[in-house]
Structure formats: C-alpha cells, structure tokens
Design a protein around this motif. Structure first.
Motif, PDB file in Angstrom:
ATOM      1  N   ARG A  16       0.810  -1.269   0.049  1.00 42.01           N
ATOM      2  CA  ARG A  16      -0.013   0.095  -0.072  1.00 42.01           C
ATOM      3  C   ARG A  16       0.825   1.217   0.027  1.00 42.01           C
ATOM      4  N   MET A  17       2.068   1.249   0.705  1.00 45.09           N
ATOM      5  CA  MET A  17       2.822   2.427   0.736  1.00 45.09           C
ATOM      6  C   MET A  17       3.484   2.634  -0.730  1.00 45.09           C
ATOM      7  N   PHE A  18       4.182   1.583  -1.127  1.00 50.35           N
ATOM      8  CA  PHE A  18       4.554   1.813  -2.601  1.00 50.35           C
ATOM      9  C   PHE A  18       3.444   2.036  -3.475  1.00 50.35           C
ATOM     10  N   ALA A  19       2.101   1.663  -3.480  1.00 54.35           N
ATOM     11  CA  ALA A  19       1.187   1.894  -4.462  1.00 54.35           C
ATOM     12  C   ALA A  19       0.738   3.737  -4.048  1.00 54.35           C
ATOM     13  N   PHE A  23       1.268   6.530  -6.670  1.00 53.87           N
ATOM     14  CA  PHE A  23       0.149   7.267  -7.009  1.00 53.87           C
ATOM     15  C   PHE A  23       0.473   8.974  -6.981  1.00 53.87           C
ATOM     16  N   THR A  24       0.975   9.262  -5.836  1.00 54.21           N
ATOM     17  CA  THR A  24       1.178  10.680  -5.576  1.00 54.21           C
ATOM     18  C   THR A  24       2.315  11.177  -6.629  1.00 54.21           C
ATOM     19  N   VAL A  27       0.465  11.933  -9.601  1.00 54.94           N
ATOM     20  CA  VAL A  27      -0.440  13.142  -9.315  1.00 54.94           C
ATOM     21  C   VAL A  27       0.268  14.427  -9.293  1.00 54.94           C
ATOM     22  N   PHE A  28       1.411  14.222  -8.798  1.00 54.32           N
ATOM     23  CA  PHE A  28       2.321  15.389  -8.664  1.00 54.32           C
ATOM     24  C   PHE A  28       2.761  15.434  -9.923  1.00 54.32           C
ATOM     25  N   GLY A  29       3.388  14.773 -10.649  1.00 51.32           N
ATOM     26  CA  GLY A  29       3.928  14.960 -12.038  1.00 51.32           C
ATOM     27  C   GLY A  29       2.733  15.716 -13.126  1.00 51.32           C
ATOM     28  N   ALA A  30       1.648  14.970 -12.949  1.00 50.51           N
ATOM     29  CA  ALA A  30       0.332  15.637 -13.738  1.00 50.51           C
ATOM     30  C   ALA A  30       0.197  17.046 -13.571  1.00 50.51           C
ATOM     31  N   VAL A  72       6.354  15.269  -0.805  1.00 52.23           N
ATOM     32  CA  VAL A  72       5.057  14.838  -0.593  1.00 52.23           C
ATOM     33  C   VAL A  72       5.366  13.361  -0.400  1.00 52.23           C
ATOM     34  N   TRP A  73       6.320  12.609  -0.849  1.00 53.69           N
ATOM     35  CA  TRP A  73       6.857  11.363  -0.463  1.00 53.69           C
ATOM     36  C   TRP A  73       7.001  11.139   1.243  1.00 53.69           C
ATOM     37  N   LEU A  74       7.733  12.046   1.597  1.00 55.43           N
ATOM     38  CA  LEU A  74       8.306  11.958   3.063  1.00 55.43           C
ATOM     39  C   LEU A  74       6.834  12.053   3.772  1.00 55.43           C
TER      40      LEU A  74
END
Length: 361
Positions: A16-19, A23-24, A27-30, A72-74
């Motif tokens: 779930r964490m990797f997903a 996903f973030t 979304v961040f890239g988009a 965001v990842w942190l």
C-alpha cells in the motif's frame, strides 16, 4: 503461524505504501505538467506580482519538482510509519490479551485482519488446551479421592476382623478360618488399590522400554484364557475363541501380556452375566490382529472417543467399585503404539469390541 502468514500484514502495508508513493508521484507529475503548460500559455510581464517567482521556478523547474516530490513522499511515508506504529500497538495489546485468553475474541483493525484470524485461532487452541488440562487434573483429583475412600473400606474390614480374632479366643475353627479368609480378601483388595497409586506415578514419570523376542501369541492367549476362568465364574462368563496355532509375534512378552490382561479384565468387568467373550486371532500380510468382544451396555460415541485417555472412566461408579484407575486402556495403547501397532474400540448393539493390530516382526 508460518513465515508466509507472519509476513502477510507487513507485505500489505508495504504494498500500500509503494502504491501510494507511485500514485502521489503520478498526481504530482500531472499537476506539475499542468502548471507548466498553464504558465507558458501566456506572456508574463515584469511588473506582475508573481513574475520573479514564476521566472525562478522556471529556471529551477527540475529542482523544484524534485524537492516538491520528496516532500510529498516524506509525508506519505510518515503517514504509513504512524499507521505501522498503531498496528504494532494493537498487536502488543492483542498479545497481552492472548496471554490470558477469555471468551471475548480478539478484535483488530482492518489492516490486521490476517493477524486477527491467527491470534483468534491461537486463543481458541489455548482455551482448549487449558480446558483439557483442567479436566485431566480434575479426573486425577477425583481418582485420588475415590481411591482414598476405597482404601479406608477394606482397611476398616481388615482391622475389624483381626480385632475379632484377637478378642474372641474361643472362636470355632470354622469361624476363625472364615474371618481369616475375609481379612485376607480385604488385605488383597487393599494391596490392589495401593498398586493403583504406584501405577499412576510410574505411568507419569517413566517411559516404557521394550525387550522384543519371538513369542507364540496363540499360546499366550490360550494361557491367559485359562487364567481368567476363575474370575469369569462369578458372572458365569464363557470363552468363544478362534485362535489358529503357531502365530508368532515379535514383541515384549511381558508388556504384551499386560495389554491383553487389561483388555480382558475390562471386558469381564463390563460384561453382562451369562454372556460369552469372543476372542479371535488373525495373521495375514505381515500383521497380527487380535479382537476381543464382549456383550455389555453400548458405549456412547463421546465416551468411546476418550476410552484411551489417562484417568478417564466411561462408568465412574462401576470403575470405583472395581478399583479401576482409568489407566489400563491408556497404558495398553502406549504399549501397542511402542510396538508400531494400533488399538481401537467400537461399540454398538450392546457389544464392545477392542481390536489390536501389530506388525508380525
């Protein structure tokens, strides 16, 4: 729990964490791409308030994107770390509950559903083990109470008749012989009960060691049939035997005699008067099969399944009167198992059948 099951919760959180990180990032890239296109779709003037900021972002777009994504990842990683810590706290609390299992099942959050199932399975096993241990201890305590009570009865009789012999010197020889005989019978009964106590200790503290030799089991059974005839006479029981000659068995003769002794005594104790005992012996395919059948009250399935448990007696009242400690069948099973064989019991239509199967060599 095996290793695969133990790691299931960790793998789920990790997945779930990797997903979430993927996903973030998407979304961040988009959003970054959308912001870039929006920002470059018009001409910005130097006097506009955001001109310098937007220009700096444009010049350092890669750095800003990487820093933003890392931030965001942190945040996502910290959220999952806190989630994992909450799961650890739940598991710690569940293990405390497991240490003293009660009737209430263990409840965990949805993330820990596999662990909840495993812990509840362990809880049920612990409850069953505790119940079996309490029941075994209770049966043993009841047995000690029964035997202690039965010890007093023959001892009182022995003391009473010996007192009569001492205080009545003018008793006739017939009465003196009668009193002496009764006192002897009660003393022998007392000896049997004392042996029961030793049997309990020996069965709990010692292991059964075998000294195998080639034994003519046909002759052994014939001899035991003859030895038990006086005991069978009280109930007018008879033998019906099918024993082929010369069946040989590699076994510990003394231990195997004890198995058949226990089975025959049990059959005599619980047989209806004026009924036969059917004893059969078969030898084929390298195995020896001995069956002993008697007519008596049908044993219910719940009792039949526990006949070979230590200290278990299907009929407490009858076993108490006969001095049975509930060890005979348990010891018989232990001996047969040590010989690589099996012993089973079945009961139907007012019949009880014990079957012993042993390898011939």
């Amino acid at each position: 729990m095996n290793e695969k099951r133990k790691s299931r919760v960790g793998r789920q959180l990790q997945s779930r964490m990797f997903a979430a990180l993927f996903f973030t990032a998407a979304v961040f890239g988009a959003l970054a791409l959308l912001a870039w296109r929006t920002g470059t779709s018009r001409v910005w003037q130097g006097w506009e308030p955001n001109y310098e900021l937007l220009r700096w972002i444009k010049d350092n777009f890669l750095l800003v994107g990487v820093c933003g994504l890392l931030t965001v990842w942190l945040g996502v990683a910290w959220w999952f770390v806190r989630r994992a810590l909450r799961c650890a706290d739940e598991l710690l609390q569940a293990t405390r509950q497991l240490a003293t299992p009660g009737e209430e099942p263990i409840r965990l959050s949805a993330d820990l559903q596999p662990a909840e199932d495993e812990l509840n399975l362990l809880r049920e096993q612990a409850l069953r083990a505790a119940y079996v241990a309490r029941e075994a201890e209770q049966r043993k305590n009841d047995l000690i109470v029964y035997l202690a009570h039965d010890l007093k009865t023959p001892l009182t009789s022995v003391v009473g008749y010996l007192t009569l012999l001492r205080d009545e010197p003018h008793l006739s020889p017939e009465m003196r012989a009668r009193y002496t005989g009764v006192a002897l019978d009660k003393a022998l009964r007392l000896e049997d009960l004392i042996n029961e106590f030793f049997e309990i200790t020996r069965f709990n503290l010692s292991t059964i060691e075998l000294e195998k030799e080639r034994v003519d089991v046909s002759r052994m059974l014939e001899q035991m049939m003859w030895e038990f005839k006086p005991l069978m006479a009280d109930k007018r029981l008879t033998w019906q035997a099918r024993l082929p000659k010369g069946v040989m068995l590699a076994c510990d003769a003394n231990k195997m005699e004890r198995v058949f002794d226990n089975l025959i005594r049990n059959a005599i104790s619980y047989s209806e008067p004026d009924s036969p005992l059917l004893l059969t012996l078969e030898s084929e395919n390298g195995r020896v099969t001995i069956r002993l059948e008697n007519r008596g009250r049908t044993i219910p399935p719940e009792s039949l399944a526990r006949l070979f448990e230590r200290f278990y007696r299907a009929d407490s009242a009858r076993a108490t009167r006969s001095g049975g400690a509930g060890l005979g069948l348990a010891i018989a099973k232990e001996i047969v198992t040590r010989h690589g064989g099996s012993i089973t019991a079945e009961s139907f239509d007012d019949r009880v059948i014990f079957t012993v199967r042993l390898p011939a060599s």
